[in-house]
Design an enzyme around this catalytic site. Structure first.
Site, PDB file in Angstrom:
ATOM      1  N   THR A   1       0.892  -1.273  -0.012  1.00 19.82           N
ATOM      2  CA  THR A   1       0.011  -0.008   0.141  1.00 19.82           C
ATOM      3  C   THR A   1       0.892   1.259   0.082  1.00 19.82           C
ATOM      4  O   THR A   1       1.994   1.115  -0.513  1.00 19.82           O
ATOM      5  CB  THR A   1      -1.049  -0.008   1.263  1.00 19.82           C
ATOM      6  OG1 THR A   1      -1.946   1.208   1.253  1.00 19.82           O
ATOM      7  CG2 THR A   1      -0.144  -0.108   2.565  1.00 19.82           C
ATOM      8  N   ASN A   2       0.469   2.283   0.520  1.00 23.08           N
ATOM      9  CA  ASN A   2       1.195   3.645   0.196  1.00 23.08           C
ATOM     10  C   ASN A   2       0.776   4.497   1.376  1.00 23.08           C
ATOM     11  O   ASN A   2      -0.532   4.178   2.028  1.00 23.08           O
ATOM     12  CB  ASN A   2       1.128   4.236  -0.880  1.00 23.08           C
ATOM     13  CG  ASN A   2      -0.122   4.711  -1.327  1.00 23.08           C
ATOM     14  OD1 ASN A   2      -0.777   5.636  -0.777  1.00 23.08           O
ATOM     15  ND2 ASN A   2      -0.871   4.218  -2.510  1.00 23.08           N
ATOM     16  N   LEU A   3       1.360   5.633   1.712  1.00 25.19           N
ATOM     17  CA  LEU A   3       1.146   6.526   2.971  1.00 25.19           C
ATOM     18  C   LEU A   3      -0.056   7.577   2.842  1.00 25.19           C
ATOM     19  O   LEU A   3       0.002   8.393   3.591  1.00 25.19           O
ATOM     20  CB  LEU A   3       2.237   7.214   3.547  1.00 25.19           C
ATOM     21  CG  LEU A   3       3.254   6.284   3.860  1.00 25.19           C
ATOM     22  CD1 LEU A   3       4.737   6.864   4.106  1.00 25.19           C
ATOM     23  CD2 LEU A   3       2.916   5.353   5.086  1.00 25.19           C
TER      24      LEU A   3
END
Ligand code: CTP
Ligand code: CA
Length: 228
Positions: free
Chosen positions: A33-35
């Site tokens: 995923t990402n932030l």
């Protein structure tokens, strides 16, 4: 009462917003995923609602409260987000893509948890590209005919203006919004660069709530000629 008395530049408009990251599973307990915090997209959904629109918010996995009066559709992967977005875009007048969609997903998703086999071997993942939700919707007949106004966002780490102009053309959107970083993920404030065919205009540093209201006013001006 103030919200009630405020002008409603998007009254009667149907707005679709994507927000947050996506999560691409590797196995049943892991993924990439990402932030992205989702804050910008949630702020835009709220501002559009306060401007009188009917709002559908397609949200990746984030822990944020749903803005009042907004229909929220929770999704996990980019493919889920694409499905929900394409469905709701069919009846939308405005599409604002703020989601940080994972560009790639693991080519295979293991049915069971991948285990260490004790030999020190590490798994080798291969990836496939995810669908580009914004580009697909922006190139649809309704968007091309002007019935659906599409707005993209761009997170760039360098050459924001040039990259935003190129991205605007590639995605086929009339309005592309650049995050004037550096690190905007997770923060409550930001500054934005609006890139359209005429010009690039900066919305100076402010809270995401205020920037969302300003962006919604800019969108309303372009869609219905409304001005404050
Ligand atoms: N976007 C999307 N679907 C994707 C990738 C991006 O809908 N699979 C949308 C984002 O929501 C954003 C815009 O496209 O509005 C630009 O996203 P960005 O990640 O900046 O651009 P990419 O085309 O993915 O290019 P890159 O990440 O390589 O800069
Ligand atoms: Ca990307």
């Amino acid at each position: 009462l103030i919200a009630f008395l405020a002008p409603k530049p998007l009254a009667g408009q149907r707005v679709l917003v994507t927000a947050g990251p996506t999560f691409e599973a590797i196995d049943p307990v892991r993924g990439i995923t990402n932030l992205s915090s989702g804050k910008m997209g949630f702020s835009i959904a709220r501002a559009a609602r306060e401007a009188g629109a009917n709002v559908v918010l397609v949200a990746g996995p984030v822990h944020l409260p749903t803005p009042r009066g907004v229909l929220r559709v929770d999704v996990t992967s980019a493919e889920d987000m694409r499905r929900a977005s394409v469905e709701h875009a069919e009846s939308a007048d405005i599409f604002v893509a703020t989601a940080a969609v994972a560009d790639w997903r693991p080519a295979e998703q293991a049915v069971h948890k991948i285990k260490k086999d004790g030999s020190g071997e590490v798994p080798h993942l291969s990836f496939v590209e995810n669908p580009d939700i914004l580009s697909e919707i922006a190139h649809s007949p309704r968007a091309r005919s002007g019935e659906l106004f599409c707005v993209g966002f761009a997170a760039e780490s360098q050459d924001l203006l040039a990259n935003a102009q190129a991205k605007r053309a590639r995605k086929g959107v009339p309005l592309l919004v650049g995050n004037i970083g550096p690190a905007t993920f997770g923060r409550d404030d930001n500054a934005l660069l609006l890139v359209d065919d005429e010009s690039a205009r900066e919305l100076p540093h402010a809270s995401k709530r205020v920037l969302a209201q300003q962006l919604v006013a800019e969108i309303a001006r372009r869609v219905s000629g409304w001005s404050a």
